[in-house]
Write an enzyme that holds these catalytic residues in place. Structure first.
Site, PDB file in Angstrom:
ATOM      1  N   ASN A  84      28.801 -22.270 -18.707  1.00 42.71           N
ATOM      2  CA  ASN A  84      27.689 -23.380 -18.675  1.00 42.71           C
ATOM      3  C   ASN A  84      27.444 -22.788 -19.694  1.00 42.71           C
ATOM      4  O   ASN A  84      26.643 -21.702 -20.583  1.00 42.71           O
ATOM      5  CB  ASN A  84      27.215 -21.940 -17.831  1.00 42.71           C
ATOM      6  CG  ASN A  84      25.035 -22.749 -17.786  1.00 42.71           C
ATOM      7  OD1 ASN A  84      25.225 -23.465 -18.965  1.00 42.71           O
ATOM      8  ND2 ASN A  84      24.564 -22.319 -17.354  1.00 42.71           N
ATOM      9  N   CYS A  87      18.453 -26.677 -19.285  1.00 51.08           N
ATOM     10  CA  CYS A  87      19.924 -26.613 -18.585  1.00 51.08           C
ATOM     11  C   CYS A  87      19.747 -28.142 -18.558  1.00 51.08           C
ATOM     12  O   CYS A  87      20.767 -29.035 -18.839  1.00 51.08           O
ATOM     13  CB  CYS A  87      20.461 -26.436 -17.094  1.00 51.08           C
ATOM     14  SG  CYS A  87      21.022 -24.339 -17.770  1.00 51.08           S
ATOM     15  N   HIS A 119      25.205 -31.324 -14.033  1.00 45.02           N
ATOM     16  CA  HIS A 119      25.163 -29.783 -14.966  1.00 45.02           C
ATOM     17  C   HIS A 119      26.284 -28.370 -14.455  1.00 45.02           C
ATOM     18  O   HIS A 119      25.984 -28.112 -13.190  1.00 45.02           O
ATOM     19  CB  HIS A 119      23.957 -28.901 -15.117  1.00 45.02           C
ATOM     20  CG  HIS A 119      23.768 -27.818 -15.629  1.00 45.02           C
ATOM     21  ND1 HIS A 119      24.058 -28.101 -17.077  1.00 45.02           N
ATOM     22  CD2 HIS A 119      23.400 -27.060 -15.020  1.00 45.02           C
ATOM     23  CE1 HIS A 119      24.183 -26.501 -17.138  1.00 45.02           C
ATOM     24  NE2 HIS A 119      23.457 -25.594 -16.750  1.00 45.02           N
TER      25      HIS A 119
HETATM   26  N1  COA Z   1      31.471  -9.144 -11.564  1.00 43.85           N
HETATM   27  C1  COA Z   1      31.631  -8.649 -10.066  1.00 43.85           C
HETATM   28  N2  COA Z   1      30.191  -8.603  -9.230  1.00 43.85           N
HETATM   29  C2  COA Z   1      29.226  -9.171  -9.972  1.00 43.85           C
HETATM   30  C3  COA Z   1      28.687  -9.899 -11.228  1.00 43.85           C
HETATM   31  C4  COA Z   1      30.171  -9.574 -11.559  1.00 43.85           C
HETATM   32  N3  COA Z   1      30.167 -10.799 -12.741  1.00 43.85           N
HETATM   33  N4  COA Z   1      28.357 -10.422 -11.126  1.00 43.85           N
HETATM   34  C5  COA Z   1      27.185  -9.718 -10.070  1.00 43.85           C
HETATM   35  N5  COA Z   1      28.345  -8.828  -9.138  1.00 43.85           N
HETATM   36  C6  COA Z   1      28.090  -8.382  -7.626  1.00 43.85           C
HETATM   37  C7  COA Z   1      26.443  -8.656  -7.874  1.00 43.85           C
HETATM   38  O1  COA Z   1      25.652  -7.455  -8.330  1.00 43.85           O
HETATM   39  C8  COA Z   1      26.318  -7.894  -6.307  1.00 43.85           C
HETATM   40  O2  COA Z   1      27.087  -6.584  -5.839  1.00 43.85           O
HETATM   41  P1  COA Z   1      26.316  -5.789  -5.270  1.00 43.85           P
HETATM   42  O3  COA Z   1      26.283  -6.384  -3.423  1.00 43.85           O
HETATM   43  O4  COA Z   1      26.644  -4.459  -4.714  1.00 43.85           O
HETATM   44  O5  COA Z   1      24.658  -6.154  -5.659  1.00 43.85           O
HETATM   45  C9  COA Z   1      27.226  -9.050  -5.436  1.00 43.85           C
HETATM   46  O6  COA Z   1      28.558  -9.674  -6.617  1.00 43.85           O
HETATM   47  C10 COA Z   1      26.779 -10.365  -5.511  1.00 43.85           C
HETATM   48  O7  COA Z   1      26.119 -10.569  -6.335  1.00 43.85           O
HETATM   49  P2  COA Z   1      25.242 -12.165  -5.863  1.00 43.85           P
HETATM   50  O8  COA Z   1      24.296 -12.217  -6.863  1.00 43.85           O
HETATM   51  O9  COA Z   1      24.654 -12.217  -4.792  1.00 43.85           O
HETATM   52  O10 COA Z   1      25.940 -13.136  -6.135  1.00 43.85           O
HETATM   53  P3  COA Z   1      26.544 -14.267  -6.365  1.00 43.85           P
HETATM   54  O11 COA Z   1      27.317 -14.538  -5.299  1.00 43.85           O
HETATM   55  O12 COA Z   1      24.991 -15.770  -6.507  1.00 43.85           O
HETATM   56  O13 COA Z   1      26.812 -15.242  -7.723  1.00 43.85           O
HETATM   57  C11 COA Z   1      25.777 -16.253  -9.531  1.00 43.85           C
HETATM   58  C12 COA Z   1      26.242 -14.596  -9.054  1.00 43.85           C
HETATM   59  C13 COA Z   1      25.041 -15.428 -10.628  1.00 43.85           C
HETATM   60  C14 COA Z   1      26.647 -16.520  -9.498  1.00 43.85           C
HETATM   61  C15 COA Z   1      24.976 -17.372  -8.460  1.00 43.85           C
HETATM   62  O14 COA Z   1      24.342 -15.928  -8.031  1.00 43.85           O
HETATM   63  C16 COA Z   1      24.448 -18.329  -9.878  1.00 43.85           C
HETATM   64  O15 COA Z   1      25.317 -18.801 -10.138  1.00 43.85           O
HETATM   65  N6  COA Z   1      23.142 -18.118  -9.824  1.00 43.85           N
HETATM   66  C17 COA Z   1      22.458 -19.516 -10.008  1.00 43.85           C
HETATM   67  C18 COA Z   1      23.236 -20.039 -11.558  1.00 43.85           C
HETATM   68  C19 COA Z   1      22.538 -21.516 -11.912  1.00 43.85           C
HETATM   69  O16 COA Z   1      22.360 -22.296 -11.293  1.00 43.85           O
HETATM   70  N7  COA Z   1      21.699 -21.126 -13.224  1.00 43.85           N
HETATM   71  C20 COA Z   1      20.656 -22.242 -13.460  1.00 43.85           C
HETATM   72  C21 COA Z   1      21.777 -22.727 -14.158  1.00 43.85           C
HETATM   73  S1  COA Z   1      21.137 -22.439 -16.180  1.00 43.85           S
END
Ligand code: COA
Length: 333
Positions: free
Chosen positions: A287, A116, A257
């Site tokens: 993304n 990224c 980004h």
């Molecule tokens: N729909 C519904 N629920 C979802 C889901 C979806 N698409 N994806 C994950 N969940 C659930 C998880 O399973 C988790 O459930 P649990 O508590 O029962 O295990 C809950 O939602 C929370 O998950 P979590 O990972 O804590 O969510 P989050 O708020 O951190 O959001 C991302 C997840 C991936 C959106 C976030 O962590 C993120 O954007 N991370 C960084 C991405 C990034 O910057 N990448 C680098 C550049 S590529």
């Protein structure tokens, strides 16, 4: 004595997004998720998917758009740098395939892998070629067909990514007030297991085993990446602003980004940049890895929102880890 060092200025932009749209409703039909969760947790409403073709087609589309916007012929291009983590194949490079598709008969080029942060790494690399005085027209294109490496049964990742490409043209300027003024770029392999594609390389060549174990897909520990992404992008961007005596109000736009709207908001707030001065299009494209930053630049410029002399801070964070901040002064009317 004033040095006669050249700066690299962005003198044209272009983009290509495929027609096919996957909206959040679509994901409700294939995984356990819902539109509200996706929008509130990520800021994404829809993303584009390339149904036929490869990353080189996206990149070639963006460069053709750039060339026609400036009435340039492909023979004039000296260098093509393709930032991507989804090359058409290991070799030849995507740059070679793009060269052929656009007919850039006098160019050389190569691929650059920084996930990224790929566009920022490629922008600095392209600028260095311009600053050397040897090359006059360098194309930097961020292009990724993320749908090729996304596991559409993994709700943690599949909702996040889309396919796109966007390109900038770099040309020399003797006016030190314009172009790429500075960059702070970082790589740290300690992040290697938080965001990666394990299979297919020389460590784990493709085999029945790697396919069975889903090693040809993106794996991401979202929570771990989230935390370091905000800190990484904000730290280098604040360092850049301090170094150049910039306050939040001096920055015309933060160009982040587009991985997650919450990461973007937190980064902007640490930099003291207000929300109205943050480029956003994650809602439309998700993304798109190396394409997000030039895609923002292209859209905002074409909408008349970026003006000559605008001070832009570009910021990215990605797999590796890789991250960085670039200070770019816009030079197009
Ligand atoms: N729909 C519904 N629920 C979802 C889901 C979806 N698409 N994806 C994950 N969940 C659930 C998880 O399973 C988790 O459930 P649990 O508590 O029962 O295990 C809950 O939602 C929370 O998950 P979590 O990972 O804590 O969510 P989050 O708020 O951190 O959001 C991302 C997840 C991936 C959106 C976030 O962590 C993120 O954007 N991370 C960084 C991405 C990034 O910057 N990448 C680098 C550049 S590529």
């Amino acid at each position: 004595m004033q040095s006669n060092k050249l700066n690299a200025a962005v003198t044209a932009v272009g983009m290509y997004v495929p027609e096919k749209v996957l909206d959040n409703k679509y994901f409700e039909s294939i995984i356990e998720t819902n539109d509200e969760w996706i929008r509130t947790r990520t800021g994404i409403s829809e993303r584009r998917i390339l149904e036929n073709g490869a990353t080189s087609d996206l990149a070639a589309g963006a460069i053709k758009d750039l060339l026609s916007s400036k009435n340039l012929s492909p023979e004039e291009i000296d260098v093509i740098i393709v930032a991507t983590v989804t090359p058409d194949m290991f070799f030849p490079s995507t740059a070679a395939l793009v060269q052929e598709k656009i007919g850039a008969s006098n160019a050389w080029g190569f691929d650059l892998s920084a996930a990224c942060s790929g566009f920022l790494f490629a922008l600095q690399t392209g600028a260095s070629l311009i600053e050397s005085g040897k090359f006059k027209k360098v194309i930097v294109v961020g292009a990724d067909k993320m749908s090729a490496i996304v596991d559409y049964t993994d709700r943690n990742t599949c909702i996040l990514f889309g396919d796109a490409a966007s390109a900038v043209l770099l040309e020399p300027t003797e006016d030190k007030n314009y172009g790429l003024i500075d960059s702070i770029l970082r790589v740290d392999g300690n992040g290697k297991e938080s965001l990666y594609m394990k299979g297919g390389g020389s460590l784990n060549p493709a085999s029945e085993e790697t396919i069975k174990n889903k090693m040809h897909y993106i794996y991401q520990d979202g929570k771990a990446v989230f935390k370091v992404a905000v800190k990484g992008m904000a730290d280098v961007s604040v360092e850049m602003m301090d170094k150049h005596g910039l306050k939040g109000e001096d920055v015309a736009y933060l160009v982040p980004h587009q991985a997650n709207l919450r990461i973007i908001d937190a980064t902007a707030s640490r930099m003291g940049v207000t929300k109205d001065k943050v480029m956003i299009n994650i809602n439309k494209y998700g993304n798109t890895t190396a394409a997000t930053i030039p895609l923002c630049l292209t859209e905002y410029y074409r909408e008349g929102k970026v003006k000559k002399g605008d001070k832009l801070i570009l910021a990215a964070f990605g797999a590796g880890y890789t991250w960085g901040s670039c200070y770019l002064v816009w030079s197009m009317d």
